[in-house]
Motif scaffolding. Structure first.
Motif, mmCIF file in Angstrom:
data_model
loop_
_atom_site.group_PDB
_atom_site.id
_atom_site.type_symbol
_atom_site.label_atom_id
_atom_site.label_comp_id
_atom_site.label_asym_id
_atom_site.label_seq_id
_atom_site.Cartn_x
_atom_site.Cartn_y
_atom_site.Cartn_z
ATOM 1 N N GLY A 225 0.839 -1.197 0.000
ATOM 2 C CA GLY A 225 0.000 0.000 0.000
ATOM 3 C C GLY A 225 0.868 1.238 0.000
ATOM 4 O O GLY A 225 2.093 1.158 0.091
ATOM 5 N N SER A 226 0.190 2.390 -0.107
ATOM 6 C CA SER A 226 0.920 3.654 -0.122
ATOM 7 C C SER A 226 1.232 4.118 1.295
ATOM 8 O O SER A 226 2.145 4.907 1.515
ATOM 9 N N GLY A 227 0.438 3.643 2.255
ATOM 10 C CA GLY A 227 0.561 4.138 3.625
ATOM 11 C C GLY A 227 -0.148 5.476 3.809
ATOM 12 O O GLY A 227 -0.086 6.063 4.888
ATOM 13 N N GLN A 228 -0.829 5.955 2.753
ATOM 14 C CA GLN A 228 -1.565 7.225 2.833
ATOM 15 C C GLN A 228 -3.057 6.926 2.797
ATOM 16 O O GLN A 228 -3.547 6.378 1.810
ATOM 17 N N ALA A 229 -3.777 7.302 3.848
ATOM 18 C CA ALA A 229 -5.229 7.129 3.836
ATOM 19 C C ALA A 229 -5.860 8.300 3.101
ATOM 20 O O ALA A 229 -5.487 9.456 3.324
ATOM 21 N N VAL A 230 -6.796 7.994 2.232
ATOM 22 C CA VAL A 230 -7.473 9.057 1.485
ATOM 23 C C VAL A 230 -8.935 8.628 1.320
ATOM 24 O O VAL A 230 -9.222 7.431 1.189
ATOM 25 N N SER A 231 -9.839 9.589 1.363
ATOM 26 C CA SER A 231 -11.239 9.217 1.182
ATOM 27 C C SER A 231 -11.529 9.023 -0.305
ATOM 28 O O SER A 231 -10.860 9.621 -1.171
ATOM 29 N N ILE A 232 -12.504 8.180 -0.583
ATOM 30 C CA ILE A 232 -12.910 7.954 -1.973
ATOM 31 C C ILE A 232 -13.367 9.269 -2.602
ATOM 32 O O ILE A 232 -13.066 9.557 -3.765
ATOM 33 N N GLY A 233 -14.049 10.104 -1.801
ATOM 34 C CA GLY A 233 -14.496 11.402 -2.300
ATOM 35 C C GLY A 233 -13.327 12.297 -2.700
ATOM 36 O O GLY A 233 -13.368 12.991 -3.719
ATOM 37 N N GLU A 234 -12.252 12.251 -1.910
ATOM 38 C CA GLU A 234 -11.069 13.065 -2.211
ATOM 39 C C GLU A 234 -10.410 12.605 -3.519
ATOM 40 O O GLU A 234 -9.962 13.425 -4.320
ATOM 41 N N VAL A 235 -10.363 11.295 -3.716
ATOM 42 C CA VAL A 235 -9.818 10.766 -4.974
ATOM 43 C C VAL A 235 -10.633 11.287 -6.146
ATOM 44 O O VAL A 235 -10.081 11.764 -7.150
ATOM 45 N N ALA A 236 -11.957 11.235 -5.999
ATOM 46 C CA ALA A 236 -12.833 11.690 -7.092
ATOM 47 C C ALA A 236 -12.677 13.202 -7.315
ATOM 48 O O ALA A 236 -12.622 13.666 -8.462
ATOM 49 N N ARG A 237 -12.583 13.968 -6.211
ATOM 50 C CA ARG A 237 -12.406 15.426 -6.339
ATOM 51 C C ARG A 237 -11.094 15.774 -7.043
ATOM 52 O O ARG A 237 -11.033 16.664 -7.884
ATOM 53 N N ARG A 238 -10.038 15.054 -6.688
ATOM 54 C CA ARG A 238 -8.749 15.344 -7.337
ATOM 55 C C ARG A 238 -8.796 15.021 -8.825
ATOM 56 O O ARG A 238 -8.267 15.760 -9.653
ATOM 57 N N LEU A 239 -9.440 13.907 -9.156
ATOM 58 C CA LEU A 239 -9.597 13.556 -10.573
ATOM 59 C C LEU A 239 -10.348 14.655 -11.312
ATOM 60 O O LEU A 239 -9.966 15.058 -12.418
ATOM 61 N N ALA A 240 -11.412 15.159 -10.683
ATOM 62 C CA ALA A 240 -12.245 16.178 -11.335
ATOM 63 C C ALA A 240 -11.470 17.472 -11.536
ATOM 64 O O ALA A 240 -11.576 18.124 -12.580
ATOM 65 N N LEU A 241 -10.645 17.818 -10.529
ATOM 66 C CA LEU A 241 -9.823 19.024 -10.656
ATOM 67 C C LEU A 241 -8.777 18.838 -11.756
ATOM 68 O O LEU A 241 -8.573 19.724 -12.600
ATOM 69 N N LEU A 242 -8.108 17.685 -11.746
ATOM 70 C CA LEU A 242 -7.072 17.424 -12.756
ATOM 71 C C LEU A 242 -7.673 17.405 -14.157
ATOM 72 O O LEU A 242 -7.031 17.809 -15.132
ATOM 73 N N ALA A 243 -8.906 16.944 -14.264
ATOM 74 C CA ALA A 243 -9.573 16.896 -15.565
ATOM 75 C C ALA A 243 -10.167 18.252 -15.942
ATOM 76 O O ALA A 243 -10.640 18.435 -17.071
ATOM 77 N N GLY A 244 -10.153 19.187 -14.977
ATOM 78 C CA GLY A 244 -10.693 20.518 -15.258
ATOM 79 C C GLY A 244 -12.215 20.548 -15.326
ATOM 80 O O GLY A 244 -12.794 21.450 -15.926
ATOM 81 N N ARG A 245 -12.877 19.566 -14.702
ATOM 82 C CA ARG A 245 -14.338 19.523 -14.756
ATOM 83 C C ARG A 245 -14.942 19.240 -13.377
ATOM 84 O O ARG A 245 -15.724 18.282 -13.215
ATOM 85 N N ASP A 292 -4.364 10.604 -18.340
ATOM 86 C CA ASP A 292 -3.700 10.677 -19.638
ATOM 87 C C ASP A 292 -3.905 9.379 -20.418
ATOM 88 O O ASP A 292 -4.168 9.391 -21.613
ATOM 89 N N TRP A 293 -3.777 8.267 -19.698
ATOM 90 C CA TRP A 293 -3.927 6.965 -20.354
ATOM 91 C C TRP A 293 -5.352 6.795 -20.891
ATOM 92 O O TRP A 293 -5.561 6.395 -22.027
ATOM 93 N N TRP A 294 -6.343 7.141 -20.076
ATOM 94 C CA TRP A 294 -7.739 6.995 -20.509
ATOM 95 C C TRP A 294 -8.075 7.966 -21.648
ATOM 96 O O TRP A 294 -8.831 7.627 -22.562
ATOM 97 N N ARG A 295 -7.477 9.172 -21.612
ATOM 98 C CA ARG A 295 -7.725 10.138 -22.689
ATOM 99 C C ARG A 295 -7.283 9.533 -24.023
ATOM 100 O O ARG A 295 -7.997 9.590 -25.021
ATOM 101 N N ASN A 296 -6.126 8.895 -23.987
ATOM 102 C CA ASN A 296 -5.602 8.254 -25.189
ATOM 103 C C ASN A 296 -6.467 7.069 -25.628
ATOM 104 O O ASN A 296 -6.754 6.895 -26.809
ATOM 105 N N GLU A 297 -6.898 6.266 -24.648
ATOM 106 C CA GLU A 297 -7.768 5.115 -24.950
ATOM 107 C C GLU A 297 -9.059 5.563 -25.615
ATOM 108 O O GLU A 297 -9.544 4.942 -26.556
#
Lengths: 302, 302
Positions: A225-245, A292-297
């Motif tokens: 594991g990473s040893g970093q606890a993160v909420s599922i919501g935080e993962v989704a929020r970061r994805l949304a920010l990185l995607a600009g949406r 990036d990988w999914w954008r290409n896919e």
């Protein structure tokens, strides 16, 4: 000379371990039902569920090391599939053939589902195991058999317990993949409340950790594991920010699955201190690579 | 109609279950590597370690009930034999073929060696499992797989954990057999200090308990024991008195095996109250039967 046999080598994790194994100086042999020829790798096409096939491959390769990733992993089915039981038998056959062929070091993929997940924070040395589904039951039983069998055959064995993975080639219905795809297609990404705490690790890091574990002399169960606890919501929020949406993210739009543990995170002292391994990708970097990988896919012709 | 398939039917316990199964109204099918034809029993000669053999037998018999006693049991070897692992695979094959053939109720033989024997008094619901040898590891892993697999296939399954058995056809080097033989031949019977507390059950009673368990709808692990704690020294003393040669008993003449638990006894509430079974033979009666059987054996031409 280090010669490794990788099972499940065309799978989600398997395809990621080949490059780090080559980089660590292994002669790499890969076994899979569907061979995926690639430079520098000797492929052996075989279905390890067929009686006798493990022995044929092991007698031909005679590896010093084994990295056993093959298992039934069909999304939406593997938690309660009968195939889990067949993989226990097949894994025992594989281990026997490996030891008979003179193998010295084995690492196999376990799972956080071996733990009694009600404990939430999972430490290899104190958290009880009490799997709640067929996948966890079979992996947990296999771990006990693996530990004892390795010990009696003089094989050094470690069992890498995987937590939450994400990255290229993830099944599109899984969390990170489905949120990433929705965002990239400018569609709403509906999630549950998202307060569940998890340990997310990019699959390339999980693969590198398994290779580091294989290269160490650490034995027994080791959380990956990473040893970093993160909420599922935080993962989704970061994805949304990185995607600009960010406006496309709909937290709370779906009910959380019944019985889902509020906390399921890995103690990583063994991995960090005994194996001496730490992740290369932080969460933002790993999610960016995945977007990036999914954008290409999504651009590729179907 | 109740049709049972018994595996390991020519073994120490297996040979004792056939009569009570017939008496309980079963159509009895027996499988063993070495068939031992007997009245009223349909024998099927097969080695369940051979891939495909379980399926062939199950498809031919299509039993409603399964009593699985077959396992590797070579005296002096079975605790740490590689064959234990092969029997996990073979048992998974057997269960799958049983469920595929429409089987409804299965009982398999477990062992007190699944427990963390340091606890001494073993209760199915609270005593932790922590097997200390290959036999215990494999039986304990198999129990977890058995419970989960039965549940997912709609098979009602119970796991009979056997404690200390004695009686006809016991290996001559085991405690009761070796003391009985020495006494009957008017030789010294050398034992350890004998203070270890155990739960001894005559093998005919163990077999009857397994049949009662099969006939019940109790599921999960059930200890098969007398519920009477007795020291090994007391067992030896009773044998010596029954044989009329108390002076031949040499308690303390041998060192106790290293690491042997001082107490290893069965909680029998589940067996007595839920299954509703109690032993027929008290200790003296069981030992007398065993002495009589050995006396006859020792008279027979070799």
């Amino acid at each position: 000379m280090k010669r490794v046999l990788v099972t499940g080598a065309s799978g989600f994790i398997g395809r990621q371990v080949l490059a780090p194994l080559l980089a660590s100086g292994y002669e790499v042999h890969a076994v899979a039902r569907r061979c995926a020829p690639s430079a520098g790798i000797a492929w052996h096409c075989a279905d390890l569920l067929e009686p006798g096939s493990a022995r044929r491959v092991l007698d031909a390769v005679r590896p010093s090391h084994l990295l056993h990733l093959a298992w039934y992993a069909e999304h939406g089915k593997f938690w309660s599939a009968a195939e889990n039981y067949a993989w226990v038998g097949a894994t025992l056959e594989l281990l026997r053939a490996f030891a008979d062929a003179g193998g010295r070091r084995a690492v196999a993929a376990g799972t956080c589902a071996e733990y009694d997940v009600r404990y939430g924070y999972c430490d290899e040395s104190i958290t009880p195991t009490a799997p709640a589904n067929d996948y966890g039951v079979c992996k947990n039983a296999m771990r006990a058999l693996f530990d004892a069998y390795c010990a009696r055959r003089g094989v050094s064995g470690a069992w890498g317990r995987l937590f939450h993975l994400y990255g290229p080639h993830e099944h599109p219905a899984r969390l990170v993949a489905s949120v990433a795809r929705s965002l990239l297609q400018d569609e709403d990404a509906a999630c549950s409340h998202g307060r569940q705490l998890r340990d997310f690790l990019h699959v390339a890091d999980s693969a590198a950790a398994l290779v580091a574990l294989l290269d160490s002399d650490v034995t027994g169960a080791v959380n990956i594991g990473s040893g970093q606890a993160v909420s599922i919501g935080e993962v989704a929020r970061r994805l949304a920010l990185l995607a600009g949406r960010p406006q496309r993210l709909q937290l709370g739009a779906r009910p959380a699955p019944a019985g889902e543990p509020p906390v399921l995170i890995a103690a990583t002292r063994r991995l960090h201190e005994e194996v001496g391994w730490r992740p290369r990708h932080g969460l933002d970097a790993g999610l960016q690579l995945t977007l990036d990988w999914w954008r290409n896919e999504l651009k590729s012709p179907a």
